[in-house]
Motif scaffolding. Structure first.
Motif, PDB file in Angstrom:
ATOM      1  N   VAL A  18       0.851  -1.188   0.000  1.00 51.28           N
ATOM      2  CA  VAL A  18       0.000   0.000   0.000  1.00 51.28           C
ATOM      3  C   VAL A  18       0.884   1.234   0.000  1.00 51.28           C
ATOM      4  N   LYS A  19       0.598   2.130  -0.933  1.00 51.59           N
ATOM      5  CA  LYS A  19       1.299   3.411  -0.989  1.00 51.59           C
ATOM      6  C   LYS A  19       0.271   4.525  -0.854  1.00 51.59           C
ATOM      7  N   MET A  20       0.514   5.431   0.104  1.00 53.75           N
ATOM      8  CA  MET A  20      -0.388   6.567   0.278  1.00 53.75           C
ATOM      9  C   MET A  20       0.448   7.815   0.492  1.00 53.75           C
ATOM     10  N   ASN A  21       0.138   8.846  -0.274  1.00 51.56           N
ATOM     11  CA  ASN A  21       0.776  10.150  -0.105  1.00 51.56           C
ATOM     12  C   ASN A  21      -0.315  11.206   0.002  1.00 51.56           C
ATOM     13  N   ILE A  22      -0.100  12.154   0.896  1.00 50.50           N
ATOM     14  CA  ILE A  22      -0.996  13.308   0.965  1.00 50.50           C
ATOM     15  C   ILE A  22      -0.420  14.354   0.024  1.00 50.50           C
ATOM     16  N   LEU A  23      -1.143  14.645  -1.047  1.00 47.75           N
ATOM     17  CA  LEU A  23      -0.667  15.594  -2.045  1.00 47.75           C
ATOM     18  C   LEU A  23      -0.971  17.034  -1.653  1.00 47.75           C
ATOM     19  N   GLY A  24      -2.007  17.221  -0.857  1.00 49.33           N
ATOM     20  CA  GLY A  24      -2.373  18.570  -0.426  1.00 49.33           C
ATOM     21  C   GLY A  24      -3.473  18.513   0.613  1.00 49.33           C
ATOM     22  N   GLN A  25      -3.528  19.562   1.424  1.00 50.59           N
ATOM     23  CA  GLN A  25      -4.570  19.706   2.438  1.00 50.59           C
ATOM     24  C   GLN A  25      -5.037  21.154   2.389  1.00 50.59           C
ATOM     25  N   TYR A  26      -6.326  21.361   2.646  1.00 48.05           N
ATOM     26  CA  TYR A  26      -6.830  22.734   2.601  1.00 48.05           C
ATOM     27  C   TYR A  26      -8.181  22.860   3.295  1.00 48.05           C
ATOM     28  N   VAL A  27      -8.471  24.071   3.705  1.00 51.45           N
ATOM     29  CA  VAL A  27      -9.786  24.397   4.239  1.00 51.45           C
ATOM     30  C   VAL A  27     -10.670  24.688   3.034  1.00 51.45           C
ATOM     31  N   GLY A  94      -8.376  16.784   2.083  1.00 46.26           N
ATOM     32  CA  GLY A  94      -7.061  16.318   1.698  1.00 46.26           C
ATOM     33  C   GLY A  94      -7.143  15.616   0.358  1.00 46.26           C
ATOM     34  N   ILE A  95      -6.090  15.788  -0.438  1.00 49.19           N
ATOM     35  CA  ILE A  95      -5.972  15.083  -1.705  1.00 49.19           C
ATOM     36  C   ILE A  95      -4.939  13.980  -1.490  1.00 49.19           C
ATOM     37  N   PHE A  96      -5.353  12.744  -1.751  1.00 45.16           N
ATOM     38  CA  PHE A  96      -4.509  11.585  -1.493  1.00 45.16           C
ATOM     39  C   PHE A  96      -4.202  10.841  -2.784  1.00 45.16           C
ATOM     40  N   HIS A  97      -2.972  10.361  -2.885  1.00 41.87           N
ATOM     41  CA  HIS A  97      -2.578   9.431  -3.938  1.00 41.87           C
ATOM     42  C   HIS A  97      -2.467   8.070  -3.259  1.00 41.87           C
TER      43      HIS A  97
END
Length: 167
Positions: A18-27, A94-97
């Motif tokens: 399993v590979k997970m990266n948080i590409l971005g977070q925002y309100v 959050g945007i996740f890959h």
């Protein structure tokens, strides 16, 4: 040697990594209303805080990318009078890959693991907003995303049972 033992236990197949990266977070959306200040109230009050949590997740157009949103509705009322002190509504995304998660496990992964990764950042924002809004910082308790997921599944099953019974 331990890896070979694990592979043999799985019938010679390696479990997908399993590979997970948080590409971005925002309100995504934010509203804070200091109702007590608008009414001109002051003095010491004992707050009664309620927190409602909703989760949303959707696949993005880019392969392996998902958007996960935690929606909080925080209401604080005076224990004595029941007067509204403040109201905070926030959507934190959050945007996740994500790769390597089997399709049948993707839904719980998106609504449990991804919110767990976002929550510490959301907690900090809520603390800062309530402090900057004139109240003591609100430090949210940990949220049990597994229980929220189970409750939502139970609610959907009950809803389907009602629709079937009424049909």
């Amino acid at each position: 040697m331990a890896e070979n033992g694990a592979a043999e236990a799985n019938g010679g197949q390696q479990a997908p990594q399993v590979k997970m990266n948080i590409l971005g977070q925002y309100v995504r959306d934010l509203s804070f209303e200091n109702v007590m200040a608008q009414k001109g109230g002051s003095g010491e009050v004992q707050p009664d805080v309620t927190v409602q949590v909703n989760l949303d997740a959707k696949k993005r157009s880019t392969e392996h990318q998902y958007e996960v949103v935690i929606k909080l509705n925080v209401s604080s009322k005076s224990k004595g009078s029941g007067d509204q002190l403040f109201l905070l509504e926030i959507e934190y995304a959050g945007i996740f890959h994500i790769e390597g998660v089997p399709e049948e496990q993707m839904h719980p992964f998106l609504l449990i693991e991804c919110p767990r990764m976002l929550f510490p950042f959301l907690r900090r924002i809520v603390s800062d907003i309530t402090r900057d809004g004139g109240y003591p910082p609100l430090n949210l308790d940990n949220i049990d995303f597994v229980q929220i997921y189970r409750n939502e599944l139970a609610r959907r099953q009950a809803e389907q049972a009602n629709q079937t019974a009424n049909a």
